[in-house]
Write a protein that holds these residues in place. Structure first.
Motif, PDB file in Angstrom:
ATOM      1  N   ARG A  42      -8.130  -5.316  -0.873  1.00  0.00           N
ATOM      2  CA  ARG A  42      -9.139  -4.604  -0.085  1.00  0.00           C
ATOM      3  C   ARG A  42      -8.781  -4.659   1.407  1.00  0.00           C
ATOM      4  O   ARG A  42      -8.853  -3.657   2.119  1.00  0.00           O
ATOM      5  CB  ARG A  42     -10.513  -5.229  -0.352  1.00  0.00           C
ATOM      6  N   GLU A  43      -8.385  -5.837   1.858  1.00  0.00           N
ATOM      7  CA  GLU A  43      -7.992  -6.007   3.255  1.00  0.00           C
ATOM      8  C   GLU A  43      -6.750  -5.169   3.583  1.00  0.00           C
ATOM      9  O   GLU A  43      -6.641  -4.596   4.673  1.00  0.00           O
ATOM     10  CB  GLU A  43      -7.725  -7.477   3.552  1.00  0.00           C
ATOM     11  N   ALA A  44      -5.814  -5.063   2.645  1.00  0.00           N
ATOM     12  CA  ALA A  44      -4.605  -4.267   2.860  1.00  0.00           C
ATOM     13  C   ALA A  44      -4.967  -2.805   3.107  1.00  0.00           C
ATOM     14  O   ALA A  44      -4.429  -2.168   4.015  1.00  0.00           O
ATOM     15  CB  ALA A  44      -3.673  -4.389   1.658  1.00  0.00           C
ATOM     16  N   LEU A  45      -5.897  -2.275   2.312  1.00  0.00           N
ATOM     17  CA  LEU A  45      -6.333  -0.891   2.511  1.00  0.00           C
ATOM     18  C   LEU A  45      -7.051  -0.721   3.844  1.00  0.00           C
ATOM     19  O   LEU A  45      -6.858   0.279   4.539  1.00  0.00           O
ATOM     20  CB  LEU A  45      -7.234  -0.439   1.362  1.00  0.00           C
ATOM     21  N   GLN A  46      -7.863  -1.696   4.232  1.00  0.00           N
ATOM     22  CA  GLN A  46      -8.559  -1.627   5.519  1.00  0.00           C
ATOM     23  C   GLN A  46      -7.561  -1.612   6.670  1.00  0.00           C
ATOM     24  O   GLN A  46      -7.711  -0.849   7.630  1.00  0.00           O
ATOM     25  CB  GLN A  46      -9.516  -2.810   5.673  1.00  0.00           C
ATOM     26  N   LYS A  47      -6.528  -2.441   6.587  1.00  0.00           N
ATOM     27  CA  LYS A  47      -5.502  -2.490   7.633  1.00  0.00           C
ATOM     28  C   LYS A  47      -4.736  -1.176   7.692  1.00  0.00           C
ATOM     29  O   LYS A  47      -4.442  -0.663   8.771  1.00  0.00           O
ATOM     30  CB  LYS A  47      -4.537  -3.655   7.415  1.00  0.00           C
ATOM     31  N   ALA A  48      -4.413  -0.609   6.527  1.00  0.00           N
ATOM     32  CA  ALA A  48      -3.706   0.668   6.488  1.00  0.00           C
ATOM     33  C   ALA A  48      -4.566   1.763   7.126  1.00  0.00           C
ATOM     34  O   ALA A  48      -4.068   2.589   7.891  1.00  0.00           O
ATOM     35  CB  ALA A  48      -3.340   1.035   5.056  1.00  0.00           C
ATOM     36  N   GLN A  49      -5.852   1.747   6.829  1.00  0.00           N
ATOM     37  CA  GLN A  49      -6.763   2.731   7.424  1.00  0.00           C
ATOM     38  C   GLN A  49      -6.820   2.539   8.941  1.00  0.00           C
ATOM     39  O   GLN A  49      -6.812   3.509   9.696  1.00  0.00           O
ATOM     40  CB  GLN A  49      -8.157   2.604   6.820  1.00  0.00           C
ATOM     41  N   VAL A 105       0.886  -1.164   0.000  1.00  0.00           N
ATOM     42  CA  VAL A 105       0.000   0.000   0.000  1.00  0.00           C
ATOM     43  C   VAL A 105       0.920   1.209   0.000  1.00  0.00           C
ATOM     44  O   VAL A 105       1.750   1.366   0.898  1.00  0.00           O
ATOM     45  CB  VAL A 105      -0.928  -0.002   1.237  1.00  0.00           C
ATOM     46  N   TYR A 106       0.783   2.053  -1.022  1.00  0.00           N
ATOM     47  CA  TYR A 106       1.728   3.154  -1.189  1.00  0.00           C
ATOM     48  C   TYR A 106       0.998   4.476  -1.433  1.00  0.00           C
ATOM     49  O   TYR A 106      -0.158   4.507  -1.849  1.00  0.00           O
ATOM     50  CB  TYR A 106       2.708   2.858  -2.328  1.00  0.00           C
ATOM     51  N   GLU A 107       1.729   5.571  -1.135  1.00  0.00           N
ATOM     52  CA  GLU A 107       1.196   6.910  -1.370  1.00  0.00           C
ATOM     53  C   GLU A 107       1.160   7.182  -2.870  1.00  0.00           C
ATOM     54  O   GLU A 107       2.144   6.942  -3.575  1.00  0.00           O
ATOM     55  CB  GLU A 107       2.075   7.952  -0.676  1.00  0.00           C
ATOM     56  N   ALA A 108       0.013   7.676  -3.349  1.00  0.00           N
ATOM     57  CA  ALA A 108      -0.139   7.945  -4.777  1.00  0.00           C
ATOM     58  C   ALA A 108       0.888   8.969  -5.258  1.00  0.00           C
ATOM     59  O   ALA A 108       1.388   8.879  -6.378  1.00  0.00           O
ATOM     60  CB  ALA A 108      -1.556   8.423  -5.068  1.00  0.00           C
ATOM     61  N   THR A 109       1.206   9.940  -4.422  1.00  0.00           N
ATOM     62  CA  THR A 109       2.238  10.921  -4.770  1.00  0.00           C
ATOM     63  C   THR A 109       3.511  10.550  -4.018  1.00  0.00           C
ATOM     64  O   THR A 109       3.523  10.487  -2.802  1.00  0.00           O
ATOM     65  CB  THR A 109       1.813  12.348  -4.377  1.00  0.00           C
ATOM     66  N   GLY A 110       4.527  10.213  -4.759  1.00  0.00           N
ATOM     67  CA  GLY A 110       5.813   9.870  -4.141  1.00  0.00           C
ATOM     68  C   GLY A 110       6.089   8.385  -4.074  1.00  0.00           C
ATOM     69  O   GLY A 110       7.231   7.965  -4.071  1.00  0.00           O
ATOM     70  N   GLY A 111       5.062   7.570  -3.979  1.00  0.00           N
ATOM     71  CA  GLY A 111       5.245   6.122  -4.016  1.00  0.00           C
ATOM     72  C   GLY A 111       5.715   5.447  -2.744  1.00  0.00           C
ATOM     73  O   GLY A 111       5.960   4.239  -2.734  1.00  0.00           O
ATOM     74  N   ARG A 112       5.861   6.200  -1.627  1.00  0.00           N
ATOM     75  CA  ARG A 112       6.350   5.574  -0.389  1.00  0.00           C
ATOM     76  C   ARG A 112       5.361   4.524   0.097  1.00  0.00           C
ATOM     77  O   ARG A 112       4.172   4.753   0.204  1.00  0.00           O
ATOM     78  CB  ARG A 112       6.555   6.619   0.706  1.00  0.00           C
ATOM     79  N   VAL A 113       5.876   3.329   0.381  1.00  0.00           N
ATOM     80  CA  VAL A 113       5.045   2.239   0.892  1.00  0.00           C
ATOM     81  C   VAL A 113       4.764   2.503   2.366  1.00  0.00           C
ATOM     82  O   VAL A 113       5.689   2.661   3.165  1.00  0.00           O
ATOM     83  CB  VAL A 113       5.739   0.865   0.700  1.00  0.00           C
ATOM     84  N   VAL A 114       3.477   2.563   2.724  1.00  0.00           N
ATOM     85  CA  VAL A 114       3.098   2.834   4.113  1.00  0.00           C
ATOM     86  C   VAL A 114       2.641   1.566   4.838  1.00  0.00           C
ATOM     87  O   VAL A 114       2.544   1.560   6.059  1.00  0.00           O
ATOM     88  CB  VAL A 114       1.994   3.918   4.206  1.00  0.00           C
ATOM     89  N   HIS A 115       2.349   0.526   4.070  1.00  0.00           N
ATOM     90  CA  HIS A 115       1.908  -0.737   4.677  1.00  0.00           C
ATOM     91  C   HIS A 115       2.241  -1.872   3.712  1.00  0.00           C
ATOM     92  O   HIS A 115       2.036  -1.754   2.511  1.00  0.00           O
ATOM     93  CB  HIS A 115       0.396  -0.686   4.946  1.00  0.00           C
ATOM     94  N   LEU A 116       2.758  -2.944   4.253  1.00  0.00           N
ATOM     95  CA  LEU A 116       3.045  -4.141   3.465  1.00  0.00           C
ATOM     96  C   LEU A 116       2.212  -5.258   4.053  1.00  0.00           C
ATOM     97  O   LEU A 116       2.384  -5.627   5.217  1.00  0.00           O
ATOM     98  CB  LEU A 116       4.539  -4.461   3.531  1.00  0.00           C
ATOM     99  N   HIS A 117       1.278  -5.763   3.274  1.00  0.00           N
ATOM    100  CA  HIS A 117       0.289  -6.716   3.766  1.00  0.00           C
ATOM    101  C   HIS A 117       0.580  -8.118   3.230  1.00  0.00           C
ATOM    102  O   HIS A 117       0.761  -8.293   2.028  1.00  0.00           O
ATOM    103  CB  HIS A 117      -1.097  -6.254   3.305  1.00  0.00           C
ATOM    104  N   HIS A 118       0.645  -9.082   4.134  1.00  0.00           N
ATOM    105  CA  HIS A 118       0.890 -10.480   3.764  1.00  0.00           C
ATOM    106  C   HIS A 118      -0.331 -11.319   4.134  1.00  0.00           C
ATOM    107  O   HIS A 118      -0.854 -11.187   5.244  1.00  0.00           O
ATOM    108  CB  HIS A 118       2.094 -11.045   4.523  1.00  0.00           C
ATOM    109  N   VAL A 119      -0.741 -12.171   3.224  1.00  0.00           N
ATOM    110  CA  VAL A 119      -1.813 -13.125   3.488  1.00  0.00           C
ATOM    111  C   VAL A 119      -1.245 -14.507   3.196  1.00  0.00           C
ATOM    112  O   VAL A 119      -0.712 -14.744   2.106  1.00  0.00           O
ATOM    113  CB  VAL A 119      -3.048 -12.878   2.590  1.00  0.00           C
ATOM    114  N   VAL A 120      -1.341 -15.396   4.161  1.00  0.00           N
ATOM    115  CA  VAL A 120      -0.871 -16.765   3.979  1.00  0.00           C
ATOM    116  C   VAL A 120      -2.057 -17.697   4.205  1.00  0.00           C
ATOM    117  O   VAL A 120      -2.692 -17.656   5.262  1.00  0.00           O
ATOM    118  CB  VAL A 120       0.262 -17.112   4.973  1.00  0.00           C
ATOM    119  N   VAL A 121      -2.367 -18.510   3.212  1.00  0.00           N
ATOM    120  CA  VAL A 121      -3.472 -19.467   3.306  1.00  0.00           C
ATOM    121  C   VAL A 121      -2.872 -20.861   3.399  1.00  0.00           C
ATOM    122  O   VAL A 121      -2.080 -21.262   2.550  1.00  0.00           O
ATOM    123  CB  VAL A 121      -4.417 -19.360   2.091  1.00  0.00           C
ATOM    124  N   LEU A 122      -3.248 -21.573   4.445  1.00  0.00           N
ATOM    125  CA  LEU A 122      -2.762 -22.937   4.626  1.00  0.00           C
ATOM    126  C   LEU A 122      -3.671 -23.926   3.903  1.00  0.00           C
ATOM    127  O   LEU A 122      -4.852 -23.642   3.656  1.00  0.00           O
ATOM    128  CB  LEU A 122      -2.705 -23.273   6.119  1.00  0.00           C
TER     129      LEU A 122
END
Length: 100
Positions: A50-57, A20-37
């Motif tokens: 969608r979940e990544a944006l919710q977590k960032a919010q 999840v990154y800032e539209a201006t500048g591109g800095r990543v503000v959240h890195l979301h990992h999903v692991v399904v067993l």
């Protein structure tokens, strides 16, 4: 010497990584990992994004100025602040300000 093990566990059937990154500048503000067993509920790419944006919010970021990138290449190994390079279409590491 005998080595023990922690028993058997399900294998990984699917992983998602979303930057999840800032539209201006591109800095990543959240890195979301999903692991399904194996045997777990399948999560689709759109759901992971969608979940990544919710977590960032939930972390206090204003999501209106954020974008997501579904990561398919290995993340950079070098130190630095993660950014999304729009031209290259990949996550890169930039040296922190004041660092040579």
């Amino acid at each position: 010497m005998e080595h023990g093990s922690g028993g058997t566990a399900p294998g990984v059937s699917l992983t998602h990584v979303v930057a999840v990154y800032e539209a201006t500048g591109g800095r990543v503000v959240h890195l979301h990992h999903v692991v399904v067993l194996e045997g777990g509920k399948r999560i689709e790419q759109a759901d992971a994004e969608r979940e990544a944006l919710q977590k960032a919010q939930g972390e206090g970021h204003a999501v209106s100025g954020l974008r997501t990138h579904y990561v398919t290449r290995p993340l950079p190994r070098e130190p630095g602040v993660l950014h999304f390079d729009v031209a290259a279409g990949t996550v890169i590491a930039k040296a922190a300000a004041g660092t040579p």
